[in-house]
Design an enzyme around this catalytic site. Structure first.
Site, short mmCIF file in Angstrom:
data_model
loop_
_atom_site.label_atom_id
_atom_site.label_comp_id
_atom_site.label_asym_id
_atom_site.label_seq_id
_atom_site.Cartn_x
_atom_site.Cartn_y
_atom_site.Cartn_z
N ARG A 183 0.71 -1.33 -0.10
CA ARG A 183 0.04 0.12 0.26
C ARG A 183 0.94 1.25 0.17
O ARG A 183 0.56 2.17 0.46
CB ARG A 183 -0.90 0.08 1.08
N ARG A 225 -3.86 6.69 0.66
CA ARG A 225 -4.19 7.87 1.20
C ARG A 225 -3.03 8.77 2.20
O ARG A 225 -3.27 9.82 2.41
CB ARG A 225 -5.10 7.54 2.23
N ARG A 236 -7.06 11.48 -6.12
CA ARG A 236 -8.36 10.75 -5.65
C ARG A 236 -9.58 11.92 -5.49
O ARG A 236 -10.60 11.41 -5.70
CB ARG A 236 -8.16 9.99 -4.40
N ASP A 280 -6.24 -3.18 -7.99
CA ASP A 280 -7.00 -4.10 -6.91
C ASP A 280 -7.09 -5.32 -6.86
O ASP A 280 -7.48 -5.83 -8.13
CB ASP A 280 -8.29 -3.11 -6.48
N TYR A 340 -14.76 -12.02 -0.31
CA TYR A 340 -15.33 -11.00 -0.78
C TYR A 340 -16.57 -10.98 -1.53
O TYR A 340 -17.76 -10.45 -1.37
CB TYR A 340 -14.56 -9.80 -1.36
O1 1CP Z 1 0.16 0.55 -3.29
C1 1CP Z 1 -0.30 -0.65 -3.45
O2 1CP Z 1 -0.20 -1.52 -2.66
C2 1CP Z 1 -0.88 -1.02 -4.47
C3 1CP Z 1 -2.39 -0.96 -4.66
C4 1CP Z 1 -3.32 -1.96 -4.10
C5 1CP Z 1 -3.01 -3.27 -3.84
C6 1CP Z 1 -1.96 -4.19 -3.75
C7 1CP Z 1 -4.67 -1.64 -3.63
C8 1CP Z 1 -5.05 -0.08 -3.70
N1 1CP Z 1 -5.26 -2.68 -3.16
C9 1CP Z 1 -4.43 -3.68 -3.00
C10 1CP Z 1 -4.44 -4.99 -2.67
C11 1CP Z 1 -5.72 -5.19 -1.82
N2 1CP Z 1 -7.21 -4.78 -2.08
C12 1CP Z 1 -6.13 -6.28 -0.82
C13 1CP Z 1 -4.68 -7.29 -0.42
C14 1CP Z 1 -3.72 -6.34 0.62
C15 1CP Z 1 -4.23 -6.10 1.79
O3 1CP Z 1 -4.34 -7.09 2.48
O4 1CP Z 1 -4.16 -4.83 2.21
C16 1CP Z 1 -7.27 -6.30 -0.32
C17 1CP Z 1 -7.63 -7.12 0.96
C18 1CP Z 1 -8.00 -5.35 -1.06
C19 1CP Z 1 -9.48 -5.24 -1.02
C20 1CP Z 1 -9.61 -3.53 -0.58
N3 1CP Z 1 -9.66 -2.45 -1.70
C21 1CP Z 1 -9.57 -2.93 0.38
C22 1CP Z 1 -9.49 -3.51 2.06
C23 1CP Z 1 -10.76 -3.71 2.49
C24 1CP Z 1 -10.91 -4.42 3.61
O5 1CP Z 1 -11.49 -5.44 3.88
O6 1CP Z 1 -10.22 -3.95 4.70
C25 1CP Z 1 -9.87 -1.55 0.23
C26 1CP Z 1 -9.84 -0.37 1.09
C27 1CP Z 1 -10.01 -1.45 -1.23
C28 1CP Z 1 -9.77 -0.04 -2.05
C29 1CP Z 1 -8.31 0.21 -2.06
N4 1CP Z 1 -7.40 -0.69 -3.00
C30 1CP Z 1 -6.41 0.30 -3.28
C31 1CP Z 1 -6.55 1.44 -2.48
C32 1CP Z 1 -5.49 2.43 -2.18
C33 1CP Z 1 -7.90 1.45 -1.90
C34 1CP Z 1 -8.54 2.66 -0.99
C35 1CP Z 1 -9.22 3.58 -2.20
C36 1CP Z 1 -9.42 4.84 -1.82
O7 1CP Z 1 -10.44 5.08 -0.90
O8 1CP Z 1 -8.63 5.75 -2.03
#
Ligand code: 1CP
Length: 349
Positions: A23, A27, A36, A72, A148
């Protein structure tokens, strides 16, 4: 090119450990929040120019040794026909959720064309990186994706999928089979488009009891890793909460790198993984980045010392928390980058 990451994945000698953060685009970065504020999340991940811009932000700001594609794991459920929305506060939502065997019939068959935007984004991001650092592609593990898809959103207890697995295991197996196929094919396509290393995030495997882990998670995860490794790109497996089954994950998946969470002491992970030809990644507690920079530096030095120099990638044990001060993340990266690889004689096996 800075190929420290690729060498560490293959346990080749390095001058110092490579460092990147899960990540790292997100944010906590003001430049991410600026993009964003103009675009919703879906527009960002489906527009290659925006993906390239956001993927490069942490490379420019932090000088990390790898870029990870801004995308994602939930693009696969999207390609299978669920609608993805990411809302402020609630997180991602998939609609309609899978709750019965009949719901599987509504899913589309997996077609890489539906994810062309991601492959185009990889090609563009590689060009924008101009060889500065390797680009990591990724997918979710089948169990995590299924969780999910069945829950329809993030869960705390993940009751919907655990209930379906108990009441109708064959339905869950049918879904997992399709997800393992999709995730494997997507990783191969990512490598063909230019991703130089591949990470599988199986974030929610830790909810499973040991017997269920071996039935519902491990065989499907192993299939994805095997398919991905056929590309020749190194494969990193992240299974947080699986410290108790580390050896099984290494042995059964054949991953090149095991990414560790912060619950496992580095020396413990090293000695347990020593019999396997595997590198490790991790495992700094993301909350440790709230500590003052001097504390971050000494904890990083202790972590790098404990992991040793061969086959080690410095990272967090999970993603950067959204309110982490940027200067603290910079200190984390700088602290790793000022470490010189320890002499091989100090390596304790
Ligand atoms: O910088 C990076 O790491 C690359 C981008 C990335 C990656 C590798 C994002 C962007 N998401 C992911 C993988 C991801 N997505 C995972 C596996 C990693 C982990 O365990 O954290 C998971 C579980 C998700 C699902 C997901 N998508 C979540 C988590 C929800 C939860 O159950 O807690 C979220 C918040 C998203 C949206 C998302 N994906 C990425 C970002 C930066 C965001 C937030 C978007 C925003 O509101 O700006």
């Amino acid at each position: 090119m800075n190929d420290l990451l690729l060498r560490a994945c293959r346990r080749q000698p390095v001058e110092r450990p490579p460092v990147w953060l899960m990540r790292q685009a997100g944010r906590y970065l003001p430049e991410y929040r600026a993009v964003r504020s103009r675009h919703d999340f879906l527009t960002m991940i489906t527009t290659p120019e925006l993906v390239a811009e956001v993927t490069l932000q942490p490379v420019d700001r932090l000088g990390v040794d790898a870029a990870i594609l801004f995308s994602d794991i939930l693009v696969i459920p999207m390609a299978l026909g669920q609608t993805l929305s990411v809302e402020e506060g609630t997180g991602p939502v998939l609609d309609p959720p899978i709750r019965h065997a009949a719901d599987l019939q509504r899913l589309h068959s997996f077609d890489l064309n539906a994810l062309r935007f991601q492959l185009d984004a990889i090609r563009l991001t590689r060009r924008s990186l101009e060889g500065r650092v390797p680009l990591i592609g990724f997918t979710g593990g089948p169990w995590t994706l299924a969780s999910y898809m069945v829950e329809g959103r993030s869960g705390r207890e993940w009751r919907a999928i655990r209930r379906l697995a108990a009441e109708s295991p064959e339905t869950v197996h049918r879904l997992l089979d399709r997800l393992a196929d999709a995730a494997g094919r997507l990783l191969v396509a990512q490598a063909e488009a230019g991703a130089q290393a591949l990470q599988v995030f199986d974030t929610w495997v830790s909810m499973l009891a040991p017997g269920d882990f071996e039935v519902f998670a491990l065989p499907y995860l192993a299939r994805v890793v095997r398919t991905a490794r056929s590309t020749g790109a190194p494969v990193i497996v992240f299974v947080p909460g699986a410290g108790w089954i580390l050896e099984t994950v290494a042995e059964e998946t054949g991953a090149d790198v095991i990414s560790l969470d912060w619950h496992i002491p580095p020396a413990d992970a090293r000695s347990r993984l020593a019999p396997f030809d595997v590198a490790y990644q991790g495992n700094f507690d993301p909350a440790g980045l709230y500590a003052p920079p001097g504390t971050i530096r000494s904890r990083v030095e202790a972590m790098v010392e404990a992991f040793g120099s061969r086959g080690y990638i410095a990272n967090l044990g999970h993603g950067v928390l959204r309110d982490t001060p940027v200067e603290h993340v910079q200190e984390f990266v700088a602290a790793v980058q000022s470490c010189i690889a320890a002499a091989p004689l100090r390596t304790v096996l």
